[in-house]
Design a protein around this motif. Structure first.
Motif, PDB file in Angstrom:
ATOM      1  N   GLN A  41      -0.195  21.870  -3.498  1.00 38.29           N
ATOM      2  CA  GLN A  41       0.245  22.964  -4.370  1.00 38.29           C
ATOM      3  C   GLN A  41       1.583  22.694  -5.045  1.00 38.29           C
ATOM      4  O   GLN A  41       2.297  23.604  -5.430  1.00 38.29           O
ATOM      5  N   GLY A  42       1.952  21.488  -5.126  1.00 39.43           N
ATOM      6  CA  GLY A  42       3.277  21.199  -5.676  1.00 39.43           C
ATOM      7  C   GLY A  42       4.374  21.732  -4.786  1.00 39.43           C
ATOM      8  O   GLY A  42       5.544  21.742  -5.169  1.00 39.43           O
ATOM      9  N   LYS A  43       4.010  22.138  -3.586  1.00 36.66           N
ATOM     10  CA  LYS A  43       4.973  22.739  -2.665  1.00 36.66           C
ATOM     11  C   LYS A  43       5.481  21.681  -1.696  1.00 36.66           C
ATOM     12  O   LYS A  43       6.666  21.543  -1.441  1.00 36.66           O
ATOM     13  N   TYR A  44       4.518  20.941  -1.143  1.00 34.71           N
ATOM     14  CA  TYR A  44       4.877  19.886  -0.214  1.00 34.71           C
ATOM     15  C   TYR A  44       4.443  18.558  -0.807  1.00 34.71           C
ATOM     16  O   TYR A  44       3.355  18.458  -1.357  1.00 34.71           O
ATOM     17  N   SER A  45       5.256  17.594  -0.701  1.00 33.64           N
ATOM     18  CA  SER A  45       4.793  16.261  -1.079  1.00 33.64           C
ATOM     19  C   SER A  45       5.206  15.278   0.006  1.00 33.64           C
ATOM     20  O   SER A  45       6.222  15.443   0.672  1.00 33.64           O
ATOM     21  N   PHE A  46       4.372  14.272   0.158  1.00 33.92           N
ATOM     22  CA  PHE A  46       4.588  13.298   1.202  1.00 33.92           C
ATOM     23  C   PHE A  46       4.234  11.931   0.641  1.00 33.92           C
ATOM     24  O   PHE A  46       3.278  11.768  -0.105  1.00 33.92           O
ATOM     25  N   MET A  47       5.033  10.965   0.994  1.00 34.61           N
ATOM     26  CA  MET A  47       4.767   9.604   0.520  1.00 34.61           C
ATOM     27  C   MET A  47       5.014   8.649   1.669  1.00 34.61           C
ATOM     28  O   MET A  47       5.996   8.806   2.409  1.00 34.61           O
ATOM     29  N   ALA A  48       4.158   7.688   1.822  1.00 33.00           N
ATOM     30  CA  ALA A  48       4.388   6.629   2.799  1.00 33.00           C
ATOM     31  C   ALA A  48       3.998   5.324   2.147  1.00 33.00           C
ATOM     32  O   ALA A  48       3.008   5.266   1.418  1.00 33.00           O
ATOM     33  N   SER A  49       4.798   4.288   2.357  1.00 33.46           N
ATOM     34  CA  SER A  49       4.427   3.005   1.770  1.00 33.46           C
ATOM     35  C   SER A  49       4.704   1.877   2.740  1.00 33.46           C
ATOM     36  O   SER A  49       5.507   2.005   3.660  1.00 33.46           O
ATOM     37  N   TYR A  50       4.015   0.791   2.514  1.00 30.00           N
ATOM     38  CA  TYR A  50       4.149  -0.371   3.376  1.00 30.00           C
ATOM     39  C   TYR A  50       4.008  -1.615   2.508  1.00 30.00           C
ATOM     40  O   TYR A  50       3.187  -1.666   1.595  1.00 30.00           O
ATOM     41  N   SER A  69       0.848  -1.183   0.000  1.00 23.55           N
ATOM     42  CA  SER A  69       0.000   0.000   0.000  1.00 23.55           C
ATOM     43  C   SER A  69       0.887   1.238   0.000  1.00 23.55           C
ATOM     44  O   SER A  69       1.977   1.227   0.549  1.00 23.55           O
ATOM     45  N   ARG A  70       0.363   2.278  -0.625  1.00 23.13           N
ATOM     46  CA  ARG A  70       1.147   3.511  -0.636  1.00 23.13           C
ATOM     47  C   ARG A  70       0.204   4.708  -0.616  1.00 23.13           C
ATOM     48  O   ARG A  70      -0.869   4.694  -1.209  1.00 23.13           O
ATOM     49  N   PHE A  71       0.635   5.736   0.048  1.00 25.60           N
ATOM     50  CA  PHE A  71      -0.134   6.954   0.151  1.00 25.60           C
ATOM     51  C   PHE A  71       0.732   8.110  -0.332  1.00 25.60           C
ATOM     52  O   PHE A  71       1.858   8.281   0.130  1.00 25.60           O
ATOM     53  N   GLY A 129       8.077 -10.796   6.079  1.00 24.91           N
ATOM     54  CA  GLY A 129       8.809  -9.583   6.434  1.00 24.91           C
ATOM     55  C   GLY A 129       8.003  -8.341   6.090  1.00 24.91           C
ATOM     56  O   GLY A 129       7.168  -8.362   5.183  1.00 24.91           O
ATOM     57  N   ASP A 130       8.236  -7.272   6.828  1.00 24.11           N
ATOM     58  CA  ASP A 130       7.530  -6.017   6.606  1.00 24.11           C
ATOM     59  C   ASP A 130       8.504  -4.925   6.200  1.00 24.11           C
ATOM     60  O   ASP A 130       9.593  -4.831   6.753  1.00 24.11           O
ATOM     61  N   PHE A 131       8.082  -4.121   5.263  1.00 25.70           N
ATOM     62  CA  PHE A 131       8.959  -3.073   4.750  1.00 25.70           C
ATOM     63  C   PHE A 131       8.167  -1.776   4.651  1.00 25.70           C
ATOM     64  O   PHE A 131       7.009  -1.773   4.253  1.00 25.70           O
ATOM     65  N   TYR A 132       8.787  -0.717   5.028  1.00 26.88           N
ATOM     66  CA  TYR A 132       8.069   0.547   5.048  1.00 26.88           C
ATOM     67  C   TYR A 132       8.951   1.650   4.463  1.00 26.88           C
ATOM     68  O   TYR A 132      10.167   1.491   4.344  1.00 26.88           O
TER      69      TYR A 132
END
Lengths: 472, 1071
Positions: B631-640, B624-626, B655-658
């Motif tokens: 505004q193209g100013k801040y970007s954030f990504m999280a994945s699991y 999964s990924r978020f 195994g788990d990977f993040y």
């Protein structure tokens, strides 16, 4: 309504998403379908036999009887030499000139191949108790394993001195880090105990040619005891061998004839066969130990010296039976015979123990225990068969010298001379003289530390608890 | 500065669906303007109004282009753009909601140029369009480049064009940071080695995961199975944040390949064809026959003299024998005429005999097309390549199909398939030795012998027979081996996937895909008795073998995507699940007992040995990924990701990977001063974990090996335990942190992207050497720790225009990587490996340091030897070794590290020039800070052991008390003392492997438009491409890219297949 319909749609992909979850744990358990797994193996008699066969097979390794034992047992001595020392990166030449290095690859495989065989024997001995099979057969196999393991340890201690003693099935390889080398006397005690136990377990004659018998255990035990300077103890074991049905062949040319393998004189040998299983059951000893150019691919290692050839008197039947000369006069051992065009697939067995060896050991024990009559008797059995006139020597030293000479000639090319020289304390004096008298060896020197070979550097690199022999 | 700006009209619209809204424009808005000729900028402006889209433009690039306004259909954006492209020198591309329009010809447009209709220049590009929206492939999706917060290197179609090569590695070498491309064995068709951010493992696989159109290929897939002509883009995921979505397979980096996609519009055909000649690129030079004779005499004399008193170099062979000389102390009779310098004797340069110029040719056709619903691309290629090493060749048919069709506005289906069939002949350069490695044979084949007699017949076993009496080198004629043995393989491979995508709810998409990778391989080997082998003259024994395997890999994947934009906030969320499994069956049959050579395959044998091997692995994953961007100013990504693998022990299957990453475009903040010097400015930070599962399939189990015996001639099957068990075995866990900065300087004249990373690998899968009394030599364990850290800088110059017809751009990449071993097995401090134990991997040092003695010079007298610590058996003319620990003796403790085979720095420089109709591109690639250990030099060409043929360099620099008293190399001596043997691992053989190579150069000429239009084609380009034309290095060995497959012996070269120079001429035609 519409919204509900839309909501329903989401279930379909979700269903797909988790479709596989239920069966996932089973899917992750795969096992090899063309390879056997140790944990599941050696569960019945048929499987156990395969484990036993693998221990025998380890004897065929280069680091055991295919190359190492004949080469290390004789090249350092005055009996054989290395015709082209630089071949194979000087690996064999080092033994000839006593410039042996800890990274010598033959010593590396000697160490490794013996321990592979030992561990395999440990596994079989660990598993055999729990297997339902005929008790006599179980005893026999147990005896075979104990004998082979003891023989391998005997070879290791003769070559390296102290060696790590491992007698159980390995479950965690890491526990050997830091073990270090076991004192040689402890290893010898183990060898002795095991050989004695195997004598009681082994049959006098084997169901198949090439299997370990009681005679083999008696003979090797005798040799072990003699190596430990216990001659009188050795004698009774050696005396029991001949009555088991062994006899000297009258014709010395027949002892190593590939068409006469496993004959009445052979007590134990390592089996090789040409042309079997895609040419994978033969030995490359014939290629390695033939004079350069004698056959194609020959490497010229471990050839009889001209000196040993000259030691045979002209009337000695063994000279032509055991040693040949090429057209250019280079001696070679006739105990290895060409049995195939595929030269690395030689079919000559490597003899570990035969009756002639036992008789000479007995002669030595009798001499050491002041029974000169018997000593002469057994010495003369060998001499007479070789076409020589019998002797009647009366002094212990005279007898021992004559026995050593007969051993030198009788067993040439079988990998015993170096161990005999070390065992009898003659190695340094004889080799020093040999170097002085042999052209091309003037620069060679033997020192007392050379009586043991260096421990493979790779093992010291792996675990510094393994210490090198002094001098190297 | 303004003049030099790229002028691009960017047309932004939210989504393609808006295109269809444009169709609804009432016809009355249709232009009825009387003026026929309008500047294109006006046309675009008008178009933007009628289609309710906004057009931004900057005119300098499109200046002078006048459009016949009456023919413009302002109701349809697509039709208009098509019309413009067809009739005017402009091109456009629509990529992910972005249309880019450029001028395609720099020539001024001469027709009807009037001053009146010029409009004001506006080179200051509005803020909104500062960033061209480039799209980058990320795992399971795409992302706008500006929102990327991890570290991803992208190689676009444009970068891929400057290459004409059958080799995948040539396409990416030097074009991105953090990527090392080497060709350890440059057999035609051999797969290149790709290393991303150095090597993070010791004994597990170090190859990155390759994903083509979403399908993760089998490990070790030959990358040449992918038709280079079908590749549209390559994106390389480097940091853990980007690769964590691939979990247990991401640790070595991930290479995402997108094949060409079709496009709406008229069918477009591209035909590309080239023909090339390959030649040697190495610096090897060997002595001629006369020097060889001198060398052999010296080596044999010195051997003779060193082993006894009363000996003289003047002794003839008979005297030598009587004084106890061994075979290698005799002088072969055939040397005499050479020593007497007789003229006109045989003098074969064997190296040039086995390495010959060889042709290669390639033809490839790509068809792109599509309509509103369906888009497709087909590529088909044929490559035919002879190797520069005689007896090697390669032929490949490859193709690619990429088809996507919109079944309805909610449903989409697509197929991507890449089939290929390759066949060729090769030699085993790694294990072939002096029987089958022609290069090693050539260094051992004396120049006194010829490959053929006067009638052109092959001379068989000539050297073996001539050298047997004196035990010289005994190799078979390599030309005879090449011509008389059969070593042919074929490889059929097809992979691809099929997917369906359903837009089941607003903003929600569900995609299911099923993929497969099928490989079938066959290798037939036959060596007749009529040609000899090493040390064995013909006739010898006929041998044959056949290897076959079939590998099948399946993948099923479910992916749910949620895409939403609310005001300035955009979200992208994915959740997915995949199941992949691979099965392989391999059979090797060894045949022996051939009565004759009439049947040239295993069928002629009478005794066989069959080895069957079979494996299967499975991998189950949930991920999964978020992604969030404001505004193209801040970007954030999280994945699991959660992976379960069959390869691991029962205790450690899952195994788990993040990963988490952040991007901040500072220059978009209000407080950031608007300026032209520094803009834009973006910071990236990422942290994540992933794994490496490339270990043997059944590494957790104690496996058994067949070990047969014979009792009295009867086969007794046996099995022994051959590997140690480890139920706890699991993946290597990797954790990495990445800090990056992207900025533009001087009005974006210079664009810089820099990354610093730290990559910690824990639980390193290590084939740990264990004390052999355990019965095993090694054991696979998760035990080591390793750290890689490095810096990557990419600098690209904005295309520079000088005048209207000259354009220049360049791209410089610099990567620095340092690795350090932090821990090995308990109690283990080092792993020593490789030929002559040359490589040491030690805690606290880098992987595979070359390790040996420090040579101080050559012993010139016995007194010198006696007065210094030396190895027993050292002779005059041997090497003086430094007693590093000053203990008065020379032993293993006096060895030290001299550097590693892994480069410290990798540099790439790509330059592009365009002038009128000419284009010039070239790529320089350089590796610095590395050493090479050449097994062949060590034992043959520079050893002075007297057995093989010395290099001219050794010969000129050997020590000879009379002719060269200052020589730096040991005296020729066949005695081969322990000193020489030990000196095989010493600084004199750890060669500097630094190099700069002109990896590729392309000079192209585009045929003038007038001519092209007469020929009724779109464009024709004629080009010359050169690969590896220039190499600057001091290394004298065969293959500068030398890199053994084993990580612990990096930098090992030993007669490996050399890299070729390639000169090719080709044509690219679009119609």
């Amino acid at each position: 309504m519409n919204k509900f319909k839309k909501m329903k749609r989401i279930y379909i992909p979700l269903l797909g998403l988790f479709l596989l979850q239920s069966c996932s744990s089973d899917l992750l358990n795969t096992s090899p379908e063309s390879t056997k797994v140790t944990a599941n193996f050696y569960k019945d008699e048929a499987q156990l036999e395969q484990g036993v066969n693998a221990v025998y097979a380890s004897l065929q390794y280069n680091g055991q009887y295919q190359l190492a034992m004949p080469a290390i047992g004789e090249i350092p001595s005055d009996n054989t030499f290395d015709e082209v020392p630089a071949n194979d990166s000087f690996t064999y030449g080092e033994f000839d000139f006593f410039t042996i290095q800890p990274n010598n690859s033959l010593l590396g495989s000697t160490w490794k191949d013996h321990y592979v065989g030992i561990q395999q024997a440990n596994i079989v001995l660990n598993r055999i108790g729990g297997i339902a099979m005929d008790q006599t057969l179980k005893n026999t196999r147990t005896g075979e394993m104990k004998f082979l393991r003891a023989l391998m340890y005997f070879n290791l201690v003769r070559i390296f001195g102290d060696v790590p003693l491992v007698t159980k099935e390995t479950t965690d390889v890491n526990e050997y880090f830091g073990q270090g080398r076991t004192p040689v006397e402890t290893v010898y005690d183990f060898i002795e105990t095991e050989l004695k136990a195997s004598i009681d377990l082994l049959p006098a004659t084997a169901s198949q040619k090439g299997r370990v018998t009681q005679g083999a255990a008696l003979g090797v035990l005798g040799k072990v005891l003699m190596t430990r300077n216990r001659y009188s103890e050795a004698l009774p074991y050696l005396q029991k061998i001949e009555p088991l049905g062994y006899s000297l062949l009258t014709d010395v040319t027949k002892i190593f004839d590939p068409s006469n393998k496993n004959n009445a004189e052979i007590i134990f040998d390592v089996q090789f066969t040409s042309g079997l299983n895609g040419n994978t059951e033969g030995s490359q000893a014939y290629q390695m130990f033939s004079p350069s150019g004698f056959i194609s691919g020959a490497k010229g290692h471990n050839l009889p010296t001209k000196e040993v050839y000259a030691v045979f008197s002209s009337g000695d039947l063994r000279r032509n039976a055991f040693v040949g000369l090429t057209l250019s006069g280079v001696p070679y051992s006739k105990k290895l015979v060409k049995t195939s065009d595929a030269i690395v697939d030689g079919g000559s067995n490597t003899v570990v123990l035969r009756l002639a060896d036992v008789f000479l050991l007995m002669a030595e024990c009798y001499a050491k225990t002041n029974n000169f009559t018997s000593s002469n008797l057994y010495l003369n059995k060998i001499k007479t068969r070789a076409g020589l006139t019998p002797v009647n020597l009366s002094g212990e030293q005279q007898l021992l010298d004559e026995i050593a000479l007969e051993r030198r000639k009788e067993l040439v090319g079988e990998g015993h001379r170096w161990f005999d020289l070390v065992r009898t304390g003659k190695a340094i004096s004889i080799m020093t003289a040999h170097f002085q008298n042999t052209p091309g060896y003037n620069t060679a020197v033997i020192k007392s530390y050379n009586l043991l070979m260096p421990v493979p550097q790779s093992q010291i690199n792996t675990d510094p608890a393994i210490k090198q022999n002094p001098g190297y | 500065m303004k003049k030099t700006a790229i002028s691009i009209a960017v047309l932004g619209f939210l989504c393609t669906s808006q295109l269809s809204y444009a169709h609804g424009i009432p016809p009355f808005l249709h232009s009825s303007c009387a003026a026929a000729e309008l500047p294109i900028t006006k046309v675009l402006e008008k178009l933007s109004k009628t289609t309710k889209t906004q057009v931004f433009y900057s005119v300098s690039d499109l200046e002078d282009i006048l459009v016949d306004d009456r023919k413009v259909d302002y109701t349809s954006l697509q039709t208009t753009l098509d019309y413009l492209q067809k009739n005017y020198p402009v091109e456009f591309s629509i990529q992910n909601r972005v249309v880019t329009v450029r001028r395609t010809s720099a020539k001024p447009v001469t027709q009807n140029k009037t001053d009146k209709i010029r409009i004001s220049k506006n080179d200051t590009i509005p803020d909104q369009e500062k960033k061209i929206e480039e799209v980058v492939l990320i795992g399971y999706g795409k992302q706008n480049k500006k929102d990327i917060s991890g570290s991803i290197a992208s190689i676009g179609e444009k970068d891929l064009k400057g290459v004409a090569s059958g080799n995948f590695g040539d396409m990416i070498a030097g074009k991105a940071t953090g990527i090392q491309i080497t060709q350890s064995n440059a057999n035609p068709g051999a797969s290149p080695n790709i290393r991303i951010r150095g090597i993070g493992t010791l004994t597990a696989g170090a190859n990155p995961l390759i994903v083509v159109d979403g399908f993760p290929l089998t490990e070790g897939t030959n990358l040449n199975s992918i038709d280079p002509n079908s590749i549209a883009t390559i994106d390389i995921l480097k940091d853990a944040a980007s690769t964590a979505i691939y979990g247990s397979r991401g640790a070595n980096g991930v290479v995402l390949i997108q094949t060409k996609e079709g496009k709406k519009g008229k069918l477009e055909y591209t035909l590309d064809s080239y023909y090339g000649i390959q030649t040697r690129s190495d610096n090897e030079k060997f002595v001629n026959a006369y020097d060889m004779a001198t060398f052999m005499k010296e080596a044999r004399d010195n051997n003779y003299l060193s082993k006894g008193a009363n000996r003289s170099a003047a002794d003839d062979n008979a005297t030598r024998v009587s004084k106890g000389a061994t075979l290698r102390e005799l002088i072969p009779g055939y040397l005499t005429p050479y020593l007497n310098k007789e003229k006109g004797l045989t003098d074969t340069d064997w190296y040039s005999t086995v390495l010959k110029p060889a042709p290669m040719s390639n033809i490839s056709l790509n068809v792109l097309g599509g309509n509103d619903k369906t888009k497709y691309s087909f590529t088909g290629s044929y490559l035919n390549q002879k190797g520069i090493l005689i007896g090697t060749d390669y032929e490949k048919y490859s193709g690619n199909i990429n088809l996507v069709t919109q079944m309805s506005d909610k449903l989409k289906f697509g197929v991507s398939m890449t089939p290929s069939f390759a066949q060729g002949s090769l030699f085993d350069m790694v294990n072939g030795g002096r029987t089958y490695n022609l290069l090693q044979m050539a260094t051992t084949m004396y120049p006194f012998f010829a490959p053929r007699d006067a009638n052109g017949n092959l001379l068989i076993s000539q050297q073996i027979k001539a050298n047997t009496p004196t035990d010289g080198a005994l190799v078979e004629n390599p030309v005879a081996i090449a011509e008389m043995t059969k070593r042919r393989y074929s490889l059929f491979k097809t992979f691809g996937n099929i997917f369906g995508e359903w837009n089941f709810l607003k903003d929600f998409k569900y995609k299911v895909s099923a993929g497969g990778d099928y490989t079938s391989y066959e290798y037939n080997f036959f060596d007749p008795s009529t040609v000899g082998s090493y040390r064995t003259a013909a006739p010898d024994v006929t041998t044959a073998s056949r290897t076959e395997y079939i590998t099948k890999n399946y993948l099923i994947e479910n992916l749910l995507t949620y895409d939403k934009k609310v005001g300035d906030h955009s979200f992208n969320v994915i959740a997915g699940q995949s199941y992949q499994q691979e099965e392989s069956n391999k059979v090797t049959t060894l045949a022996a007992g051939f009565p004759d050579n009439s049947i040239t395959n295993i069928g002629g044998g009478t005794s066989f040995k069959v080895d069957a091997d079979q494996y299967k692995w499975t991998l189950i994953s949930y991920f999964s990924r978020f992604n969030y961007s404001y505004q193209g100013k801040y970007s954030f990504m999280a994945s699991y990701r959660r992976d379960g693998s069959s390869r691991f022990g029962v205790n450690t299957k899952w195994g788990d990977f993040y990963a988490v990453s952040l991007g901040w475009t500072v220059s978009k903040e209000n407080f950031f001063p608007k300026n032209n010097i520094l803009d834009p400015l973006k910071f990236r930070f990422s942290v994540g974990s992933n794994g490496n599962n490339q270990i043997p399939n059944f590494g957790a189990l104690s496996l058994m090996a067949q070990e047969n015996y014979v009792f009295g001639g009867i086969l007794a099957p046996g099995y022994r335990s051959s590997t140690a068990p480890n139920p706890n075995i699991s993946w290597e866990k990797s954790e990495s942190k990445n800090v990056g900065i992207d900025f533009g300087l001087f009005n974006k004249y210079l664009n810089v992207s820099a990354d610093y990373y730290v990559l910690n690998r824990d639980g390193l899968l290590l084939d740990v050497p264990v004390p052999q009394q355990s019965g095993y030599s090694t054991s696979l364990q998760n035990i080591g720790k390793l750290r890689n850290n490095g810096l990557e800088i990419q600098v690209s110059l904005k295309p520079l225009h000088i005048g209207e017809s000259f354009e220049y751009s360049n791209n410089l990449s610099f990567s620095m990587n340092k690795n350090k071993v932090l821990a090995l097995a308990g109690g283990q401090t080092q792993i020593v490996a490789g030929a002559n134990n040359f490589a040491i991997t030690k805690v606290g040092e880098s992987i595979a340091e070359m390790y040996g003695y420090n040579i101080l010079g050559v012993y010139k007298s016995q007194t010198e030897i006696d007065n210094s610590p030396h190895i027993s058996g050292t002779m005059v003319g041997d090497y003086i070794m430094e007693d590093l620990n000053k203990d008065g003796k020379i032993d293993t403790n006096d060895k030290k590290s001299f550097g590693s085979g892994i480069p410290k720095y990798v540099l790439g420089l790509t330059n592009s020039f365009r002038y009128e109709n000419f284009e010039l591109n070239f790529t320089l690639y350089s590796e610095l800070g590395r050493k090479i250990y050449n097994g062949d030099m060590v034992s043959i060409s520079e050893s002075g052991e007297g057995f093989g043929v010395p290099s001219q360099y050794y010969f000129d620099n050997r020590y000879n008390p009379v002719t060269n008293p200052n020589g730096i190399y040991a005296m020729p001596n066949m005695n081969f003392s322990n000193n020489r043997k030990e000196a095989r691992t010493s600084n004199i053989f750890f060669k500097n492997g630094d190099y700069v190579r002109l990896r590729s150069v392309k000079l192209a000429y585009n045929l003038p438009d007038q001519l092209v239009s007469k020929l009724k084609v779109k464009s024709i380009q004629l080009y010359f491409v050169g690969n590896n034309l220039l190499t600057f290095t001091s290394y004298r060995g065969q293959n500068l890219d030398a890199n053994s497959d084993s990580i612990l012996t990096q930098g090992y070269d030993s007669g490996y297949y050399p890299i070729a120079k390639v000169y090719s001429f080709g044509m690219n035609m679009k119609f």
